[in-house]
Scaffold this motif. Structure first.
Motif, PDB file in Angstrom:
ATOM      1  N   ALA A 424       0.930  -0.990   0.018  1.00  0.00           N
ATOM      2  CA  ALA A 424      -0.040  -0.045   0.092  1.00  0.00           C
ATOM      3  C   ALA A 424       0.706   1.356   0.072  1.00  0.00           C
ATOM      4  O   ALA A 424       0.632   2.328  -0.646  1.00  0.00           O
ATOM      5  CB  ALA A 424      -0.957  -0.068   1.067  1.00  0.00           C
ATOM      6  N   LYS A 425       1.983   1.351   0.526  1.00  0.00           N
ATOM      7  CA  LYS A 425       2.913   2.393   0.872  1.00  0.00           C
ATOM      8  C   LYS A 425       3.538   2.752  -0.528  1.00  0.00           C
ATOM      9  O   LYS A 425       3.746   3.939  -0.966  1.00  0.00           O
ATOM     10  CB  LYS A 425       3.965   1.950   1.974  1.00  0.00           C
ATOM     11  N   TYR A 426       3.732   1.872  -1.378  1.00  0.00           N
ATOM     12  CA  TYR A 426       4.364   1.843  -2.596  1.00  0.00           C
ATOM     13  C   TYR A 426       3.326   2.014  -3.782  1.00  0.00           C
ATOM     14  O   TYR A 426       3.690   1.672  -5.169  1.00  0.00           O
ATOM     15  CB  TYR A 426       5.309   0.888  -2.874  1.00  0.00           C
ATOM     16  N   GLY A 427       1.972   1.948  -3.549  1.00  0.00           N
ATOM     17  CA  GLY A 427       0.868   2.228  -4.584  1.00  0.00           C
ATOM     18  C   GLY A 427       0.555   1.006  -5.254  1.00  0.00           C
ATOM     19  O   GLY A 427      -0.037   1.110  -6.099  1.00  0.00           O
ATOM     20  N   LYS A 428       0.794  -0.042  -4.605  1.00  0.00           N
ATOM     21  CA  LYS A 428       0.497  -1.419  -5.297  1.00  0.00           C
ATOM     22  C   LYS A 428      -0.298  -2.612  -4.255  1.00  0.00           C
ATOM     23  O   LYS A 428       0.346  -3.611  -4.194  1.00  0.00           O
ATOM     24  CB  LYS A 428       1.744  -2.249  -6.062  1.00  0.00           C
ATOM     25  N   PRO A 429      -1.189  -2.004  -3.845  1.00  0.00           N
ATOM     26  CA  PRO A 429      -1.938  -3.008  -2.713  1.00  0.00           C
ATOM     27  C   PRO A 429      -2.219  -4.235  -3.166  1.00  0.00           C
ATOM     28  O   PRO A 429      -2.199  -5.242  -2.433  1.00  0.00           O
ATOM     29  CB  PRO A 429      -2.977  -2.104  -2.249  1.00  0.00           C
TER      30      PRO A 429
END
Length: 615
Positions: A424-429
């Motif tokens: 989630a932090k790097y935009g790929k949950p």
């Protein structure tokens, strides 16, 4: 009676240790361990509590058969609200600690509040006290156990503790006892760390002398051991190869999750299998596997003791790892190996030792590394951000990330939050292979449809042990089912889940169910415990436990929408193997599962179901 009828309530804020009577009305409804501890937890905490706050509680619980002559009767559970998932957490462990707690005269320890400074709990039979642990804080599980045994001048002291991972709030931190046995999943170690509780050290000399019908129990336990010894899995496969016997089997089925579930077959599976552990190395002429090992009272002995290659890059300057140590189980070997595309057996053993030494769940750790490696492969994470090159297949990256996470260094602090938060932090949950925040174990839910449903519906997040459909879909136990079919799976899964809740509450190991049915388990419970314990009442008890956990999760904010799998498993078909072209068909099975459970179409237990189960 089987129960000691005593609970130790430890208030860390006040520094008090108080004995209280076990609620026998609840014991009659929930038996012990998982069920009874969960009943206490849901009655004492707000389901919406922050898992790492002083208001959360953590419960150590034995079962009525813990410490008895029943085969595998050495289990205990740790129950709390899990920080990794936000749902009810129940982590089960073997070894010798559970039996020792029972021998000291306690069914359960309820820990509440938070100590102002680090402490450990020392129990010697009925005497319990909190002692300073400032000198233990910042040390490993292995160091803690050795120090406490020396301090109390008792080599038979049994210790359950956290390492630096629990202290540093790694969300998949484990609680480790007997050096290599762990209450491993859901972050129970982080809860213990949040309370400044470093360890519980127990010495019990009272034994278990309160069996309801000793002669009948001895006969039932002896008969049970005979069944285990004569079964191909519990009498031959697990003692010889351990759980690692599954590596090649699952891979050949096309059900081995590989490179963060991109693939379902691993070309390097043979190199990290049970068979490979038996082979002699060219470097020193010795096999990786030294021997097998049993927990208290166990006649199966599936544990592994291994010796790492002293010339391997991970340990060539670290002689402390050269001796015989706890070896790889299947789930750990998969998570540290196939999940990351790593086929270096010695690297897997090194990472596994770090997980044991500093108290981390190797399943969640390894699976999170797999997600990180995919983010690196996609160019989303760079060498500069991670601190090293992290391509799929890198044994060096695996070993270094294990060290960083255990010690809370650099990117290890981020990795220690688990794959859901990292992705989630790097935009790929969508790259997080989790259910309810907990990482998958070693079976692909597309290739094994029943396991896919088990993951989606598990009350503690993705879990294989809450309803081990592999028994049917792979081993044909109790009946063989086609792993690719969905028909009949909801009914079988419900039966597995309810029966497993009984086993988890009794003090027995779930591995017995490869050979045992309720025909073997019920007589042991009936003879040990006062009251009437028919198979029907036990299975209803298992159903009651499952619904109790479900109610807690619903109150915590988890709904039927969370009974699902990651998009990859729902939309991306398997590329190879016997499951080629398949996706997880959760939508076909979930409505029937809810109906069989007596839940609404939204997954909420109906008033009639609650009334029938006495909830």
């Amino acid at each position: 009676m089987a129960w000691t009828r005593k609970i130790l309530r430890v208030n860390l804020t006040q520094g008090s240790c108080v004995s209280e009577a076990l609620n026998m009305e609840w014991a009659a409804q929930y038996l012990g361990q998982r069920g009874l501890a969960s009943r206490y937890l849901v009655s004492e905490i707000d389901p919406k509590v922050d898992p790492l706050s002083p208001e959360n509680k953590i419960i150590y619980a034995t079962g009525p058969l813990t410490g008895t002559m029943a085969s595998t009767g050495g289990r205990y559970s740790v129950v709390t609200k899990g920080p990794l998932t936000g749902v009810i957490a129940c982590s089960n462990s073997g070894g010798f600690f559970g039996a020792e707690l029972k021998f000291a005269g306690w069914d359960m320890i309820i820990v509440e509040g938070k100590a102002p400074t680090p402490v450990y709990l020392h129990i010697e039979n009925e005497r319990a006290e909190l002692l300073p642990a400032d000198d233990l804080w910042g040390t490993t599980v292995w160091s803690t156990e050795a120090t406490l045994k020396k301090r109390h001048q008792d080599p038979l002291l049994r210790v359950s503790s956290i390492g630096r991972a629990g202290e540093n709030q790694v969300l998949f931190a484990a609680i480790v006892n007997d050096l290599h046995r762990a209450a491993g999943r859901s972050g129970v170690g982080a809860v213990m760390g949040s309370k400044n509780l470093k360890a519980i050290a127990v010495r019990g000399t009272r034994g278990v002398g309160n069996i309801a019908d000793a002669k009948a129990f001895m006969a039932a336990a002896t008969a049970g051991k005979k069944v285990l010894a004569e079964n191909a899995v519990t009498g031959q496969g697990l003692p010889t190869y351990g759980t690692q016997v599954l590596m090649n089997v699952i891979n050949e089925m096309g059900a081995l999750p590989t490179r963060n579930h991109r693939d379902v077959e691993f070309e390097g599976a043979r190199k990290i299998s049970a068979e490979a552990m038996h082979e002699k190395r060219a470097s020193d002429g010795r096999a990786h596997l030294v021997t097998n090992q049993a927990c208290f009272g166990c006649t199966i002995a599936c544990g592994r003791i291994s010796r790492i290659d002293e010339t391997h890059f991970s340990v060539e300057t670290k002689p402390e790892y050269w001796g015989a140590n706890g070896g790889l189980e299947y789930e750990a070997a998969w998570a540290l190996g196939s999940a990351n595309g790593v086929d270096d057996l010695e690297a897997l053993q090194f990472a596994n030792l770090l997980c044991n030494e500093d108290g981390m769940d190797p399943i969640s750790f390894g699976a999170t590394v797999g997600a990180v490696m995919e983010l690196y492969d996609l160019g989303i994470l760079s060498k500069e951000e991670i601190g090293l090159e992290a391509p799929f297949g890198s044994a060096e990256a695996l070993c270094r990330l294990a060290e960083m996470t255990a010690r809370g260094e650099g990117f290890g602090k981020i990795l220690g939050q688990g794959s859901k938060r990292v992705c989630a932090k790097y935009g790929k949950p969508e790259l997080s292979m989790t259910v309810k925040g907990q990482e998958f174990p070693a079976y692909d839910g597309r290739a094994l449809q029943g396991m896919g449903l088990a993951y989606a519906t598990s009350n503690r997040g993705a879990c294989h042990l809450r309803g081990y459909m592999v028994s049917s879909e792979v081993f044909g136990i109790p009946v063989k089912t086609d792993p690719r079919e969905t028909a009949g799976k909801p009914e079988m899964l419900k039966a597995f889940q309810d029966a497993t809740a009984v086993v988890d509450s009794s003090g027995l190991c779930v591995f017995t169910t490869f050979a045992w049915t309720m025909n073997d388990i019920q007589p042991q419970i009936q003879a040990a415990c006062e009251g009437e314990w028919s198979q029907e009442s036990l299975l209803q008890m298992g159903e009651r436990i499952w619904n109790l956990e479900r109610d807690f999760n619903l109150a915590a904010g988890i709904t039927g929408k969370d009974d699902t799998l990651p998009p990859r498993l729902l939309n991306e078909p398997c590329k190879t193997g016997g499951s080629k072209g398949m996706v997880a068909e959760i939508g076909k099975m979930l409505p029937e599962y809810y109906s069989l459970r007596g839940w609404t179409p939204d997954g909420v237990p109906t008033a009639a179901t609650r009334s029938r189960l006495g909830l």
